[in-house]
Enzyme design. Structure first.
Site, mmCIF file in Angstrom:
data_model
loop_
_atom_site.group_PDB
_atom_site.id
_atom_site.type_symbol
_atom_site.label_atom_id
_atom_site.label_comp_id
_atom_site.label_asym_id
_atom_site.label_seq_id
_atom_site.Cartn_x
_atom_site.Cartn_y
_atom_site.Cartn_z
ATOM 1 N N SER A 62 -7.967 -12.857 2.651
ATOM 2 C CA SER A 62 -7.825 -14.189 3.255
ATOM 3 C C SER A 62 -6.460 -14.354 3.936
ATOM 4 O O SER A 62 -6.359 -15.023 4.973
ATOM 5 C CB SER A 62 -8.030 -15.272 2.193
ATOM 6 N N LYS B 163 -3.302 -3.960 -5.116
ATOM 7 C CA LYS B 163 -4.168 -4.405 -4.040
ATOM 8 C C LYS B 163 -5.607 -4.009 -4.375
ATOM 9 O O LYS B 163 -5.841 -3.242 -5.282
ATOM 10 C CB LYS B 163 -3.745 -3.759 -2.705
ATOM 11 N N LYS C 200 1.860 -14.648 -5.977
ATOM 12 C CA LYS C 200 1.572 -13.213 -6.145
ATOM 13 C C LYS C 200 2.777 -12.439 -6.703
ATOM 14 O O LYS C 200 2.646 -11.270 -7.045
ATOM 15 C CB LYS C 200 1.161 -12.596 -4.796
ATOM 16 N N GLY D 249 -1.996 -8.275 2.815
ATOM 17 C CA GLY D 249 -1.698 -9.098 1.638
ATOM 18 C C GLY D 249 -1.604 -8.246 0.384
ATOM 19 O O GLY D 249 -1.613 -7.013 0.434
ATOM 20 N N ALA D 250 -1.509 -8.920 -0.767
ATOM 21 C CA ALA D 250 -1.459 -8.224 -2.057
ATOM 22 C C ALA D 250 -1.984 -9.161 -3.133
ATOM 23 O O ALA D 250 -1.994 -10.384 -2.960
ATOM 24 C CB ALA D 250 -0.031 -7.793 -2.384
ATOM 25 N N ASP D 251 -2.413 -8.569 -4.238
ATOM 26 C CA ASP D 251 -2.842 -9.374 -5.383
ATOM 27 C C ASP D 251 -1.680 -9.628 -6.334
ATOM 28 O O ASP D 251 -1.616 -10.673 -6.971
ATOM 29 C CB ASP D 251 -4.000 -8.668 -6.092
ATOM 30 N N GLY E 83 -8.230 -6.494 -4.475
ATOM 31 C CA GLY E 83 -9.053 -7.626 -4.909
ATOM 32 C C GLY E 83 -10.268 -7.804 -4.004
ATOM 33 O O GLY E 83 -11.337 -8.223 -4.446
ATOM 34 N N GLU F 191 -7.161 0.660 2.982
ATOM 35 C CA GLU F 191 -5.829 0.047 3.132
ATOM 36 C C GLU F 191 -4.747 1.090 2.882
ATOM 37 O O GLU F 191 -3.751 1.176 3.617
ATOM 38 C CB GLU F 191 -5.675 -1.117 2.143
HETATM 39 C C1 5RP Z 1 -8.093 -6.487 -0.266
HETATM 40 C C2 5RP Z 1 -6.678 -6.664 -0.659
HETATM 41 C C3 5RP Z 1 -6.037 -7.971 -0.323
HETATM 42 O O1 5RP Z 1 -4.897 -7.740 0.422
HETATM 43 C C4 5RP Z 1 -5.679 -8.690 -1.597
HETATM 44 O O2 5RP Z 1 -6.842 -8.787 -2.398
HETATM 45 C C5 5RP Z 1 -5.127 -10.076 -1.314
HETATM 46 O O3 5RP Z 1 -6.134 -10.875 -0.777
HETATM 47 P P1 5RP Z 1 -5.904 -12.402 -0.430
HETATM 48 O O4 5RP Z 1 -4.965 -12.440 0.722
HETATM 49 O O5 5RP Z 1 -7.285 -12.910 -0.086
HETATM 50 O O6 5RP Z 1 -5.339 -13.077 -1.658
HETATM 51 O O7 5RP Z 1 -6.035 -5.814 -1.210
HETATM 52 O O8 5RP Z 1 -8.607 -5.270 -0.737
#
Ligand code: 5RP
Length: 224
Positions: free
Chosen positions: A34, A98, A125, A86-88, A100, A107
């Protein structure tokens, strides 16, 4: 500010960063999720600055193409100044969890080709020690029971992501209950398990820069 507004702010900051710090006509790498979607949407007005993008997932490819941004095959690209994603979870060393969204393998591959990895996320995060977010591990389907037993031996509780198949045709085991004090060591150790495609730790290749969305603006953060 809402979390969505923070994501939009970091997406815009990343597009500004791309325009200011990459050579005209370059190829850029684009992540998934997202927050990456906010970045993609802010790329449209500067799409003539770069020649095209490499996508880290089918979802990202479709979104880029929806904005009229050419998407290239990574095999046709030898140089990429930047990858934005992005990252989790992200720690002070800019190591990340990462995956999620399940796109961790592509990636990691796109990030490996890029010179600079810019992570975009909001302050929720940021963590001192990673592991509260379950660590995604992409696994060849016939190996999932074997890999699950090996992950349990490492102290985690693997749970198959229900009804999910990756863009590569594999399954994801989300590993709960880890406290990740040695991200690089654990990344390498899990990748040694036969049947693992890759895991969602990005520590051997961490981010170079974090654009962090906060209520008082976007901060640029480098590794401590
Ligand atoms: C997808 C990822 C995303 O970067 C991670 O899950 C973060 O997602 P979001 O920006 O929706 O919080 O690694 O595989």
């Amino acid at each position: 500010m809402t979390q969505d507004e923070l994501k939009q702010a970091v997406g815009q900051a990343a597009a500004d960063y791309v325009a200011a710090n990459t050579p005209a006509g370059c190829i850029i790498g684009v992540g998934t999720g997202s927050t990456a979607n906010c970045f993609i949407d802010t790329l449209a007005p500067i799409k003539h600055h770069f020649r095209g993008a490499v996508a880290s997932s089918e979802a990202t490819r479709k979104r880029l193409e929806g904005h009229g941004i050419p998407v290239l095959d990574l095999n046709d690209v030898s140089e990429m100044p930047i990858y934005v994603d992005g990252a989790d979870e992200i720690d002070a060393g800019l190591n990340m969890i990462k995956g999620g969204g399940g796109a961790l393998t592509r990636e990691k591959i796109v990030a490996a080709v890029a010179t600079t990895f810019v992570c975009i996320c909001d302050a929720s995060k940021q963590v001192a020690t990673m592991g509260k977010f379950p660590l995604p591990v992409e696994v060849i389907p016939m190996a999932k029971a074997h890999v699950a037993r090996a992950l349990a031996k490492l102290g985690g509780q693997p749970v198959e992501r229900a009804g999910f198949v990756t863009d590569n045709g594999n399954v994801i085991l989300d590993v709960h209950g880890l406290s990740i004090t040695d991200p690089k060591g654990l990344e390498a150790q899990i990748n040694q398990i036969t049947g693992v495609v890759t895991n969602g730790l990005f520590a051997c290749r961490p981010a170079n820069l974090l654009l962090l969305g906060t209520p008082d603006g976007v901060h640029s953060v480098t590794a401590a």
